[in-house]
Design a protein around this motif. Structure first.
Motif, PDB file in Angstrom:
ATOM      1  N   ASN A 140     -14.222 -14.868  36.889  1.00 16.21           N
ATOM      2  CA  ASN A 140     -15.285 -14.003  36.392  1.00 16.21           C
ATOM      3  C   ASN A 140     -15.870 -14.561  35.095  1.00 16.21           C
ATOM      4  O   ASN A 140     -17.086 -14.536  34.884  1.00 16.21           O
ATOM      5  N   ASP A 141     -14.997 -15.082  34.217  1.00 14.43           N
ATOM      6  CA  ASP A 141     -15.454 -15.682  32.968  1.00 14.43           C
ATOM      7  C   ASP A 141     -16.378 -16.872  33.239  1.00 14.43           C
ATOM      8  O   ASP A 141     -17.411 -17.037  32.570  1.00 14.43           O
ATOM      9  N   LEU A 142     -16.008 -17.703  34.207  1.00 13.12           N
ATOM     10  CA  LEU A 142     -16.824 -18.870  34.534  1.00 13.12           C
ATOM     11  C   LEU A 142     -18.183 -18.457  35.095  1.00 13.12           C
ATOM     12  O   LEU A 142     -19.205 -19.082  34.809  1.00 13.12           O
ATOM     13  N   MET A 143     -18.189 -17.379  35.895  1.00 11.69           N
ATOM     14  CA  MET A 143     -19.452 -16.865  36.424  1.00 11.69           C
ATOM     15  C   MET A 143     -20.333 -16.372  35.280  1.00 11.69           C
ATOM     16  O   MET A 143     -21.537 -16.640  35.232  1.00 11.69           O
ATOM     17  N   LEU A 144     -19.726 -15.663  34.313  1.00 13.14           N
ATOM     18  CA  LEU A 144     -20.486 -15.164  33.171  1.00 13.14           C
ATOM     19  C   LEU A 144     -21.003 -16.314  32.315  1.00 13.14           C
ATOM     20  O   LEU A 144     -22.102 -16.227  31.749  1.00 13.14           O
ATOM     21  N   SER A 178     -20.054 -11.898  24.045  1.00 12.33           N
ATOM     22  CA  SER A 178     -20.323 -10.895  25.083  1.00 12.33           C
ATOM     23  C   SER A 178     -19.212 -10.896  26.130  1.00 12.33           C
ATOM     24  O   SER A 178     -19.427 -10.520  27.281  1.00 12.33           O
ATOM     25  N   SER A 179     -18.016 -11.289  25.732  1.00 11.73           N
ATOM     26  CA  SER A 179     -16.902 -11.436  26.677  1.00 11.73           C
ATOM     27  C   SER A 179     -16.345 -10.083  27.108  1.00 11.73           C
ATOM     28  O   SER A 179     -16.454  -9.082  26.384  1.00 11.73           O
ATOM     29  N   PRO A 180     -15.715 -10.039  28.289  1.00 10.99           N
ATOM     30  CA  PRO A 180     -15.100  -8.798  28.768  1.00 10.99           C
ATOM     31  C   PRO A 180     -14.032  -8.264  27.833  1.00 10.99           C
ATOM     32  O   PRO A 180     -13.851  -7.055  27.710  1.00 10.99           O
ATOM     33  N   GLY A 181     -13.319  -9.172  27.132  1.00  7.74           N
ATOM     34  CA  GLY A 181     -12.266  -8.726  26.229  1.00  7.74           C
ATOM     35  C   GLY A 181     -12.795  -7.884  25.082  1.00  7.74           C
ATOM     36  O   GLY A 181     -12.207  -6.861  24.712  1.00  7.74           O
TER      37      GLY A 181
END
Length: 224
Positions: A140-144, A178-181
């Motif tokens: 998901n991080d790579l997609m973002l 803007s990370s999910p964390g």
């Protein structure tokens, strides 16, 4: 009768009904995967058990999911209603000023984080083992990152990036902040509203990515 008359030309055939049936089957598989996850846990769940739960052939589940990790990915995708932010994403390149651009980017990522976070929280609550979940979060991080890179390149092409800031550096900053964390800590743990998170993110991106004179220019544009 000519050969041409005897042999009708072949035309591509697209059936809306067939697509509707495929979508319905996919939904059944995803719901079955969630039920299997709840009842058996990740370790004891299998694609075959999902197929039995959904009432479809195992080959169909393998075609949709590919693997147990793929089943998790399909569950995550089901929580992300892309149609809600397609309009926002498509409007980003249309923004005429840097300030408008980063504000729209902040809205876009806030909505993406909101939708994907619910999926990850669902999986944590269902006891998905950490290595599989970590791998899914990495994907998901790579997609973002790829989405961030696309937005930053558009800003660079429009001459909006801070002087001396490369596309790579700007992408890293945008992606990191803007990370999910960060979203999870502020919204899910600290209880920030989506509006507050989006407003603060817009201010951070403005500071990180835009020159001060660009911000002044934006203010002049608004006043004219």
């Amino acid at each position: 009768m000519s050969t041409q008359e005897k042999t009708p030309s072949k035309r591509a055939y697209h059936s809306p009904r067939r697509q509707e049936q495929a979508n319905h089957t996919r939904e059944r598989i995803i719901k079955a995967a969630i039920r299997q996850l709840r009842e058996k846990g990740y370790a004891n769940m299998s694609l075959d058990s999902i197929a039995k739960e959904a009432g479809v052939a195992s080959q169909t589940v393998y075609a949709v999911c590919g693997s147990k990790k793929g089943a998790l990915a399909r569950i995550l995708e089901s929580t992300v209603a892309e149609q809600k932010y397609d309009t926002i994403r498509d409007s980003i390149p249309q923004m005429k000023t840097g300030e408008e651009r980063v504000a729209t980017m902040a809205r876009f990522h806030s909505l993406m984080q909101h939708n994907s976070a619910s999926g990850f929280e669902l999986m944590r609550g269902l006891g998905v083992i950490s290595p599989e979940l970590a791998e899914l979060e990495k994907d998901n991080d790579l997609m973002l990152y790829e989405k961030s890179l696309q937005s930053i390149r558009q800003m660079a092409d429009s001459g909006m990036l801070k002087k001396g800031l490369s596309v790579e550096e700007a992408t890293d900053l945008y992606w990191a902040y803007s990370s999910p964390g960060i979203y999870r800590r502020l919204v899910l743990v600290r209880g920030w509203s989506m509006e507050k998170y989006t407003e603060q993110m817009s201010g951070i991106l403005k500071f990180l990515l835009l020159d001060e004179n660009e911000n002044e220019k934006d203010g002049e544009t608004d006043s004219n």
